[in-house]
Design a protein around this motif. Sequence first.
Motif, PDB file in Angstrom:
ATOM      1  N   UNK A  10       0.864  -1.303  -0.078  1.00 43.72           N
ATOM      2  CA  UNK A  10      -0.068  -0.099  -0.010  1.00 43.72           C
ATOM      3  C   UNK A  10       0.789   1.291   0.015  1.00 43.72           C
ATOM      4  N   UNK A  11       2.336   1.045  -0.154  1.00 44.60           N
ATOM      5  CA  UNK A  11       3.086   2.104  -0.120  1.00 44.60           C
ATOM      6  C   UNK A  11       2.857   3.011  -1.537  1.00 44.60           C
ATOM      7  N   UNK A  12       2.832   4.460  -1.334  1.00 41.03           N
ATOM      8  CA  UNK A  12       3.027   5.314  -2.481  1.00 41.03           C
ATOM      9  C   UNK A  12       4.397   5.242  -2.878  1.00 41.03           C
ATOM     10  N   UNK A  13       4.687   5.530  -4.454  1.00 36.82           N
ATOM     11  CA  UNK A  13       6.014   5.781  -4.553  1.00 36.82           C
ATOM     12  C   UNK A  13       6.345   6.999  -5.138  1.00 36.82           C
ATOM     13  N   UNK A  14       7.312   7.634  -4.869  1.00 36.70           N
ATOM     14  CA  UNK A  14       7.433   9.124  -5.414  1.00 36.70           C
ATOM     15  C   UNK A  14       8.783   8.915  -6.029  1.00 36.70           C
ATOM     16  N   UNK A  15       8.941   9.689  -7.252  1.00 38.60           N
ATOM     17  CA  UNK A  15      10.297   9.404  -7.788  1.00 38.60           C
ATOM     18  C   UNK A  15      10.742  10.845  -8.403  1.00 38.60           C
ATOM     19  N   UNK A  16      11.937  11.299  -8.073  1.00 40.58           N
ATOM     20  CA  UNK A  16      12.473  12.475  -8.494  1.00 40.58           C
ATOM     21  C   UNK A  16      13.569  12.204  -9.176  1.00 40.58           C
ATOM     22  N   UNK A  27       9.791  15.222 -11.558  1.00 40.89           N
ATOM     23  CA  UNK A  27       9.296  14.234 -10.502  1.00 40.89           C
ATOM     24  C   UNK A  27       8.029  13.659 -11.219  1.00 40.89           C
ATOM     25  N   UNK A  28       7.736  12.447 -10.422  1.00 36.90           N
ATOM     26  CA  UNK A  28       6.710  11.488 -10.958  1.00 36.90           C
ATOM     27  C   UNK A  28       6.121  11.010  -9.667  1.00 36.90           C
ATOM     28  N   UNK A  29       4.653  11.473  -9.588  1.00 37.26           N
ATOM     29  CA  UNK A  29       4.036  11.248  -8.456  1.00 37.26           C
ATOM     30  C   UNK A  29       3.447   9.763  -8.585  1.00 37.26           C
ATOM     31  N   UNK A  30       2.858   9.165  -7.683  1.00 36.99           N
ATOM     32  CA  UNK A  30       2.638   7.656  -7.257  1.00 36.99           C
ATOM     33  C   UNK A  30       1.482   7.579  -8.213  1.00 36.99           C
ATOM     34  N   UNK A  31       0.672   8.546  -8.615  1.00 36.57           N
ATOM     35  CA  UNK A  31      -0.568   8.661  -9.366  1.00 36.57           C
ATOM     36  C   UNK A  31      -0.258   8.680 -10.967  1.00 36.57           C
ATOM     37  N   UNK A  48       3.353  15.933  -2.344  1.00 34.23           N
ATOM     38  CA  UNK A  48       2.894  15.751  -1.005  1.00 34.23           C
ATOM     39  C   UNK A  48       1.516  16.405  -1.045  1.00 34.23           C
ATOM     40  N   UNK A  49       1.285  17.201  -1.810  1.00 34.92           N
ATOM     41  CA  UNK A  49      -0.128  17.762  -2.003  1.00 34.92           C
ATOM     42  C   UNK A  49      -1.066  17.232  -2.714  1.00 34.92           C
ATOM     43  N   UNK A  50      -0.891  15.878  -3.265  1.00 38.12           N
ATOM     44  CA  UNK A  50      -1.670  15.079  -3.978  1.00 38.12           C
ATOM     45  C   UNK A  50      -3.157  14.873  -3.344  1.00 38.12           C
ATOM     46  N   UNK A  51      -4.096  15.131  -3.999  1.00 36.15           N
ATOM     47  CA  UNK A  51      -4.269  15.330  -5.320  1.00 36.15           C
ATOM     48  C   UNK A  51      -4.280  16.743  -5.961  1.00 36.15           C
ATOM     49  N   UNK A  52      -4.026  17.771  -5.147  1.00 35.15           N
ATOM     50  CA  UNK A  52      -4.207  19.098  -5.634  1.00 35.15           C
ATOM     51  C   UNK A  52      -3.086  19.307  -6.850  1.00 35.15           C
TER      52      UNK A  52
END
Length: 61
Positions: A10-16, A27-31, A48-52
């Motif tokens: 259930x972890x979200x993966x963020x990539x920069x 950057x690529x958000x988990x979405x 971190x403001x996802x989904x804004x």
Amino acid sequence: MSAPSHPFATREIYRIDWLPGTDVLHGTCHCGREHTCQDPVEMWEWMLAHPRGHQTQGNAS
């Protein structure tokens, strides 16, 4: 009985990524949304403001 959970299930993966030869961060958000900027603080605030800022598909903001 519940199924065993994987620790990353259930972890979200963020990539920069840093674009070599530039001061640009990509950057690529988990979405799956993408964002480009030069300020690492701005990048993390965006993620971190996802989904804004992520609502319109195909529009990197």
